[in-house]
Design an enzyme around this catalytic site. Sequence first.
Site, PDB file in Angstrom:
ATOM      1  N   LYS A 106      -4.601  -6.375   3.926  1.00 15.46           N
ATOM      2  CA  LYS A 106      -4.551  -5.326   2.903  1.00 15.46           C
ATOM      3  C   LYS A 106      -5.951  -4.997   2.404  1.00 15.46           C
ATOM      4  O   LYS A 106      -6.286  -3.829   2.155  1.00 15.46           O
ATOM      5  CB  LYS A 106      -3.659  -5.775   1.739  1.00 15.46           C
ATOM      6  CG  LYS A 106      -3.663  -4.829   0.525  1.00 15.46           C
ATOM      7  CD  LYS A 106      -3.235  -3.413   0.881  1.00 15.46           C
ATOM      8  CE  LYS A 106      -2.869  -2.586  -0.333  1.00 15.46           C
ATOM      9  NZ  LYS A 106      -3.889  -2.454  -1.368  1.00 15.46           N
ATOM     10  N   SER A 121       0.829  -1.200   0.000  1.00 15.93           N
ATOM     11  CA  SER A 121       0.000   0.000   0.000  1.00 15.93           C
ATOM     12  C   SER A 121       0.865   1.251   0.000  1.00 15.93           C
ATOM     13  O   SER A 121       1.919   1.292   0.626  1.00 15.93           O
ATOM     14  CB  SER A 121      -0.924   0.028   1.221  1.00 15.93           C
ATOM     15  OG  SER A 121      -1.711   1.202   1.208  1.00 15.93           O
ATOM     16  N   GLU A 143      -9.943   2.546   3.871  1.00 19.60           N
ATOM     17  CA  GLU A 143      -9.632   3.653   2.953  1.00 19.60           C
ATOM     18  C   GLU A 143     -10.906   4.178   2.288  1.00 19.60           C
ATOM     19  O   GLU A 143     -11.110   5.394   2.164  1.00 19.60           O
ATOM     20  CB  GLU A 143      -8.646   3.157   1.901  1.00 19.60           C
ATOM     21  CG  GLU A 143      -8.255   4.156   0.839  1.00 19.60           C
ATOM     22  CD  GLU A 143      -7.389   3.514  -0.230  1.00 19.60           C
ATOM     23  OE1 GLU A 143      -7.680   3.707  -1.424  1.00 19.60           O
ATOM     24  OE2 GLU A 143      -6.425   2.796   0.136  1.00 19.60           O
ATOM     25  N   HIS A 173      -7.574  -2.870   4.972  1.00 21.32           N
ATOM     26  CA  HIS A 173      -6.986  -1.529   4.821  1.00 21.32           C
ATOM     27  C   HIS A 173      -7.729  -0.755   3.747  1.00 21.32           C
ATOM     28  O   HIS A 173      -8.089   0.411   3.925  1.00 21.32           O
ATOM     29  CB  HIS A 173      -5.497  -1.646   4.452  1.00 21.32           C
ATOM     30  CG  HIS A 173      -4.900  -0.388   3.888  1.00 21.32           C
ATOM     31  ND1 HIS A 173      -5.112   0.014   2.578  1.00 21.32           N
ATOM     32  CD2 HIS A 173      -4.128   0.571   4.455  1.00 21.32           C
ATOM     33  CE1 HIS A 173      -4.495   1.153   2.370  1.00 21.32           C
ATOM     34  NE2 HIS A 173      -3.893   1.516   3.487  1.00 21.32           N
ATOM     35  N   ASN A 174      -7.974  -1.399   2.606  1.00 22.96           N
ATOM     36  CA  ASN A 174      -8.655  -0.716   1.515  1.00 22.96           C
ATOM     37  C   ASN A 174     -10.109  -0.411   1.856  1.00 22.96           C
ATOM     38  O   ASN A 174     -10.646   0.622   1.453  1.00 22.96           O
ATOM     39  CB  ASN A 174      -8.582  -1.564   0.247  1.00 22.96           C
ATOM     40  CG  ASN A 174      -7.202  -1.535  -0.377  1.00 22.96           C
ATOM     41  OD1 ASN A 174      -6.217  -1.203   0.275  1.00 22.96           O
ATOM     42  ND2 ASN A 174      -7.107  -1.890  -1.650  1.00 22.96           N
TER      43      ASN A 174
END
Length: 514
Positions: A216, A142, A223, A219-220
């Site tokens: 991940k 990232s 986001e 995380h997105n």
Amino acid sequence: MPEPTSDIGLIGLAVMGQNLVLNMADHGFDVAVYNRTTSVMEDFIKEVEAEQPSASRVHGHAELADFVASIKCPRKIVLMVQSTAVASTDRDAVDKVTDQLEPLLQEGDLIIDGGNSNWNATIRREKEYAAKGIRFFGSGVSGGELGARFGPSLMPGGDPEAWESLKPIWEAIAAKVDRETGKPIERFDPSNPVTLEEGEPCTGYIGANGAGHYVKMVHNGIEYIDMQLICEAYFLMKQLIGMQPDEMSQVFARWNEGDLDSFLIEITTDILQQRDPTDPSRFFVDVVLDTAGQKGTGKWTSISALDMGIPANAMAEAVFARCLSAIKDERVAASEVLRGPAEAVDFGDQGEFIENIREALYCSKICAYAQGFQLMREAQNEFDWDLDFGQIAAMFRGGCIIRARFLQKITDAYAEDPKLANLLLNDYFNEAVNKGQAAWRKVVSLAVLNGVAVPAFASALAYFDSYRTATLPQNLLQAQRDYFGAHTYERVDRPRGEKFHVDWPEENRPQLTL
């Protein structure tokens, strides 16, 4: 055949792949590179030779066999290939590359998938290759193009022994944060990269098989909601106050000096003061069409939450907001037919209202991150992982898109209580939401009364109010389910787990049955 000279190899020379190669070379690693389209590799090598101080460490290969043979054993090969697989049985471009690699590899070699692959596919690949003696790692990367070049956040998952082989390279190229303050150390100088001696790396072993790609993905998902919340704050200032973009830029700049300090607030500040390149009399943001794209990881996060029964409603609302933005023509037509409130409701003092928006943004952000970490907590039970949530928050502090001062507070919260059930139960976050919730409620109320959509603010508030409520209306819902489908129910005056049913079709309904 000449002796292998490269420390690591990389396949897939799109922008992210190229920048990772340069990052590794800057830190003293010799990197072999290969691309399916040879001309892409050749053009990259020419650019490197012309412009990069570490050009001597980048070695291009036109043939896959030569590429593999040039890497020191046990080989480490990074794939930066676009993945489309979702289900564990799906096979895509990543599998095509690994199928070509397999006959050229030997026992103990390591393949690292650095793309946005679905964790289900990563679990399947790790298992398949482990049976062949080849180790397969899924590593989230990232930070976008700039992060890949000068220091990304890296989230590796796979065999722990394989991690020891990859660790020196991943720690070297990862973003670094100050060990005392947790703030990112940013230096965009290829000849003077940030070193391990200067800061703590934003990487670390996540867990087995698909754990790295799952983290991940979350995380997105975070986001998505982080960006949506910022957009709603912007829209409230635009729609209810009538502020110009450069005025809002000043507000975001002030916010970036406090608790909301983050990469996304920082770039929002920059975007809002940018003029239209084709007409400097206009602001750039005013000429950008209001239709947002998405690549799927936010949707994956929401689907995973639904599959596991985790209330990640704010993250799902961020996905739906993008979906709604995409039906632009339909919205334009609807705007000619549908009407909102007849009269506007005054927001009061402008300065106070802007401060209320800031409080609402911070409270909503806390709830969004609480949902993300709650989802990861359930995933570790589902997939038999052992996740260190404090370490994960620490990795997010630098390099990645959601990097923020706020993440140090999450790191501290899990340091105090590694088994923390929900971030809202931590003293710091509890106090922050208690302090800001009056302003948060005012903002959501004014938005609703004035017909301004704030799905993320409102959804985060609904999550907070539901989570803090001991008794919810689902008692009635479960009674309805028992009525039409004999789904049974539990009773408040009996131990959990005991099931009861009312024989509803009977007129008198005299007895309960198990």
